[in-house]
Design an enzyme around this catalytic site. Structure first.
Site, PDB file in Angstrom:
ATOM      1  N   ASP A  42       0.836  -1.196   0.000  1.00 32.53           N
ATOM      2  CA  ASP A  42       0.000   0.000   0.000  1.00 32.53           C
ATOM      3  C   ASP A  42       0.874   1.251   0.000  1.00 32.53           C
ATOM      4  OD1 ASP A  42      -2.353   1.798   0.755  1.00 32.53           O
ATOM      5  OD2 ASP A  42      -3.280  -0.179   0.898  1.00 32.53           O
ATOM      6  N   HIS A  65      -3.912   5.371   3.803  1.00 29.96           N
ATOM      7  CA  HIS A  65      -4.666   4.201   3.356  1.00 29.96           C
ATOM      8  C   HIS A  65      -4.149   2.915   3.993  1.00 29.96           C
ATOM      9  CE1 HIS A  65      -6.281   1.361   0.220  1.00 29.96           C
ATOM     10  NE2 HIS A  65      -7.310   2.169   0.354  1.00 29.96           N
ATOM     11  N   SER A  67     -11.559  -1.321  -0.704  1.00 26.64           N
ATOM     12  CA  SER A  67     -10.223  -1.305  -0.126  1.00 26.64           C
ATOM     13  C   SER A  67     -10.270  -1.506   1.379  1.00 26.64           C
ATOM     14  CB  SER A  67      -9.521   0.001  -0.477  1.00 26.64           C
ATOM     15  OG  SER A  67      -9.805   1.029   0.384  1.00 26.64           O
TER      16      SER A  67
END
Length: 938
Positions: free
Chosen positions: A213, A251, A422
């Site tokens: 990520d 994220h 996600s």
């Protein structure tokens, strides 16, 4: 020659540990240089690399070895160098290919001769599956009554459960009560059902999940205790610490919190809060395919699961797949990760559903090595953003209907706005951590089996579910259902691992058919009933799958070449022999590309558990609802099956570069040749042993030729280019019992065909044909009888006191070798002498030591042949079974006779008689049992 210093540097680099190699990678200068990857055959020696560097010194600069793949090396070239005019991909991606540029033909040929493959390494940017903006979240309203008495009662029970769990496990995290995906207070049951596992101390111990990520905040109090630095690396900034650096690098940290947030007093708690997480940072800047390949297998001896919430842009326009070297890296991961059990790759299905996007246009999510995870919201409904396709295996909880995932955030904050697919992928990864913790012996395919067999179907009235071969329900929206952690873990505890993987490739099926719509053409009312459809199919036989060692289907893929003036208007589906349908290509209104599908691979998990045998049909159709002109040319396709092997000991290691269709054809041809050779040898032996004259041998050979001409290869038949079949359905699906039976069956078929073709012939001609066939039929029966007698004589022993004993003259017989027809009782005394004369106990000719005249030998041979033939005829046509005590041939008792002879020589005569009587009684009983066995078989 290379300078000594450079040679020492190269050898030192190649011999250094992996971590040191990463640290020694020089910075990239993309402004002035182009980078490419060269594959050399350095498996056994580094000499090819040394020679290549030496030969191209002054042209290409050696940068470093690609640690993730053996035999792959990164080089750079100045952008002003003339070799850039022809340098391109070779035996690699099917774009930007090597060109034999005018004026550089010799350079091109020379470079190609030195390498196995070349991969260009341009910069590219991977896209995060970013959470859908709150203002664009679809708020789905249903008929549920939030204020009803039943709902109040349910929520009261859920609150009580939350209090009990928090008390028993000493949970004090302030956001725990808002983490509805763990315990849903408003819609009880719509959570991952994990608390029961926590009470059983199944918490993900010993499992590491890598977040591929934009980094992981290893300094966060919610992450620090469960962070694994050995499995972490920053590919964007080239360092060991993958800390977030950009303002939007949150994220990966949020995803990590979903999995392994520590039980403390900071934010919330992870679903597997005693597992560990690592960070592999690749989404915070441009990278190359070599970086991506490295990332997919980084820390392969440490990381168990790779959670990937990224892919091509989710705008309904892009068609993109991993480069070949990335695919190779993932294959390495499933072959070598977790001590050869295989790393687990989990991908988010994508957030482009609101743009009509499908995860089958994404080469990461439709990889057979990925577990593709879709989303459902806290009401259990399908959010509009979640992409559906035939590659979706399961779904789990994420944002929708106005609610989000509550988890850890960067800068010592907590997030209440995490969502999209996600967020679903890491939540599923956490559940897989629990599964592996409970059963660490599972392979990567076992984890997929557990997902297929223990997921819970949801919203069955909404997902267009189909019942599969495993009697499981499958939906393109929901896969096989939602992840129920408790159910899946307990299912995994007793799971027995499947056999290794096997695969089947069909031949490339040429279609070359076109659909053209015109503005005047009336549009159909439904997408599923277009006015024009191109049909094609492939027939997969049992023999095809057996030769490739495939027992059952797991994944199927379809590789296509389709030209189109508007790619988003192309639809495609495949229908299995059981009737299960996989929608491969769905319409995308935003995809106006004119490139079509060039060597694009679709994938489906909907056919899991099917045998694969039968006709697989594909349909290609066009969206003509707009009333404009669209042209589709369906050029060709190839069908592939990946599944469980029949024989695990024969399983091979998959190689993406091999043409397994060609290998299948070679194996079938080899089997065909072996079958012909075996049949010819058997037929020749039969003719020699049963025919005394030349005419009989010719008849048998002729029958063999007939059989050879009627047998055909039972390989996959292509419906779009059908050929005349030369075998009946029985020959295709039933095994041959014996050569004699085959000859008889073939003759019967030829007889029937002859009768149909000669209906107008006179009676004499028909009688002649029938007479010939009858003779051959009788001969076949005789051969069958002869073989049956041989088998009886071979496997049924008789008493040692029979009348027929071995003769002492040493003559040989073709039919029954080594048998004694003498009535003498003193044969045991001469057994050693006879064994000295014979050095072979095989059926057939012996190595006789006596010298006999030719005429005498021929007369003796003819006499014995006549006697044997008469005995065989009498035995075969007898109305009662022979007396096995007196008439049965004796094969294989020589050793018993030898032992008895030795004992008789040592014992007195009176005791010898008593022993003989006792032995005879025992053998009489044995003969009676053998007699019963023979009667049973007959």
């Amino acid at each position: 020659m290379l300078p000594i210093k450079l040679l020492i540097f190269i050898l030192g680099y190649l011999l250094s540990p992996t971590l040191q190699q990463y640290q020694q990678i020089p910075p990239r200068d993309y402004e002035n240089k182009n980078y490419f990857l060269v594959e050399l055959n350095t498996t056994n020696s580094q000499k090819p690399l040394i020679d290549f560097i030496s030969h191209y010194r002054g042209h290409y600069n050696f940068e470093h070895q690609l640690s993730s793949l053996d035999n792959h090396y990164v080089f750079s070239i100045d952008k002003s160098h003339p070799h850039n005019s022809f340098l391109g991909n070779h035996n690699s991606n099917e774009y930007n290919l090597m060109k034999r540029q005018l004026g550089h033909e010799q350079d091109y040929d020379e470079l190609i001769s030195h390498v196995e493959s070349i991969h260009l390494l341009p910069m590219k940017k991977l896209s995060k599956r970013i959470p859908v903006p709150i203002e664009m979240e679809d708020v789905v309203f249903d008929n549920r009554d939030d204020t009803g008495s039943d709902n109040h009662e349910a929520t009261d029970e859920a609150h009580q459960k939350l209090i009990e769990i928090a008390k028993k496990l000493d949970i004090h995290d302030p956001e725990f009560t808002t983490q509805w995906h763990l315990i849903n207070l408003k819609y009880p049951g719509h959570d991952v059902n994990v608390t029961g596992l926590w009470l059983e101390n199944i918490l993900g111990q010993g499992i590491v999940t890598a977040l591929v990520d934009d980094g992981v905040d290893a300094e966060s109090d919610d992450i620090k205790q469960n962070f694994n630095s050995e499995g972490s690396w920053d590919f964007n900034n080239k360092g060991k610490s993958p800390l977030p650096r950009l303002f939007d690098d949150y994220h990966g940290t949020r995803c990590a919190g979903e999995i392994a947030a520590v039980k403390n007093d900071v934010c919330g708690i992870g679903v597997a809060w005693k597992s560990q997480v690592s960070g592999i940072r690749i989404l915070s800047g441009p990278i190359t395919s070599s970086d991506e390949a490295e990332a997919m297998v980084y820390g392969l001896d440490t990381n168990d699961i790779y959670s990937c919430s990224w892919g091509p842009t989710d705008n309904g326009k892009v068609l993109s797949e991993p480069d070949v070297i990335v695919k190779k890296a993932m294959i390495k991961g499933i072959q070598e990760g977790r001590d050869k059990k295989g790393a687990i790759y989990v991908f988010a299905s994508g957030n482009g559903g609101r743009f009509g996007d499908s995860c089958n246009f994404d080469g990461y999510t439709n990889s057979i090595y990925s577990i593709t995870v879709g989303a459902i919201d806290y009401k259990g409904l399908h959010p509009q953003y979640s992409e559906a396709c035939s590659a979706v295996m399961v779904v789990t909880y994420s944002s929708g209907s106005g609610e989000h995932i509550h988890t850890t955030d960067i800068k010592k904050k907590c997030s209440a706005t995490h969502g999209g697919t996600s967020a679903a992928a890491p939540l599923a990864s956490g559940i897989y951590s629990l599964i592996l913790s409970a059963n660490p012996n599972l392979t990567w395919r076992d984890v997929q089996y557990i997902s297929v067999l223990s997921a819970t179907p949801i919203n069955e009235e909404d997902g267009n579910y189909q019942t599969t071969a495993l009697n499981r329900k499958y939906s393109h929206k929901y896969g096989y259902g939602k992840t129920d952690a408790y159910k899946m873990v307990h299912f995994a505890k007793t799971w027995v691992n499947v056999k290794p993987q096997a695969w089947y490739y069909s031949d490339i099926i040429e279609v070359n058919q076109t659909i053209t719509t015109t503005p005047e053409q009336k549009a159909p009312s439904k997408r599923d009933s277009p006015q024009k459809i191109i049909h094609s199919s492939v027939n997969v036989s049992e023999k095809d799958l057996k030769i490739m060692n495939v027992e059952r289907v797991e994944h199927i893929t379809v590789k296509v070449n389709i030209d189109s003036t508007y790619r988003g208007r192309v639809g495609m589906r495949i229908i299995s022999p059981t009737g299960v349908i996989s929608d491969l290509a769905t319409f995308r209104v935003n995809d106006a590309s004119t490139r079509g599908f060039q060597n694009w691979t679709f994938m489906s998990v909907a056919h899991w558990g099917e045998t694969g045998i039968g006709e697989w049909k594909v349909e290609v159709f066009v969206d003509d609802s707009k009333g404009d002109q669209v042209e589709i040319n369906f050029k060709d396709w190839q069908f592939r099956i990946f599944g469980e092997s029949i024989d695990g000991d024969k399983a091979e290691v998959y190689d993406i570069t091999k043409d397994y269709a060609a290998i299948r054809r070679e194996l079938l041809e080899k089997e065909k040749q072996n079958s012909k050779s075996t049949t010819t040898t058997s037929s020749t032996t039969t003719a020699t042993t049963t025919s005394g004259g030349e005419g009989d041998q010719k008849t048998t050979t002729s029958a063999e030729n007939k059989e050879s001409t009627t047998k055909v290869d039972n390989s996959a038949s292509i419906t779009t280019s059908q050929t005349a079949s030369l075998t009946s359905s029985n020959e295709q699906h039933q095994p041959t019992e014996s050569n004699s039976d085959s000859d008889s069956d073939t003759d019967d078929e030829n007889k029937q065909e002859g009768e149909e073709d000669n209906d107008n012939d006179n009676d004499n001609g028909n009688k002649k044909a029938n007479s010939d066939n009858t003779g051959f039929y009788l001969m076949s029966i005789a051969v069958v009888g002869f073989i049956a007698v041989l088998l009886v004589m071979k496997f049924h022993k008789t008493p040692g006191s029979g009348r027929r004993r071995r003769r002492r003259d040493g003559y040989e017989f073709d039919i029954i070798p080594g048998e004694d027809y003498s009535d003498s009782d003193d044969d045991e005394d001469d057994f050693d002498t006879r064994r000295a004369d014979d050095d072979s106990f095989d059926l057939g000719h012996r190595n006789d030591q006596r010298v006999v005249s030719a005429s005498q030998q021929q007369r003796q041979y003819d006499r014995q042949q006549d006697e044997t033939r008469d005995r065989l005829f009498d035995d075969f046509n007898a109305e009662s079974l022979p007396d096995y005590e007196n008439d049965m041939f004796k094969i294989g008792d020589e050793e018993e006779e030898e032992e008895e002879g030795q004992q008789s020589a040592k014992a007195p005569s009176n005791s010898e008689g008593n022993s003989g009587t006792s032995t005879k009684k025992y053998k009489d009983n044995e003969a009676d049992e053998d007699h019963k066995d023979v009667v049973g078989t007959q």
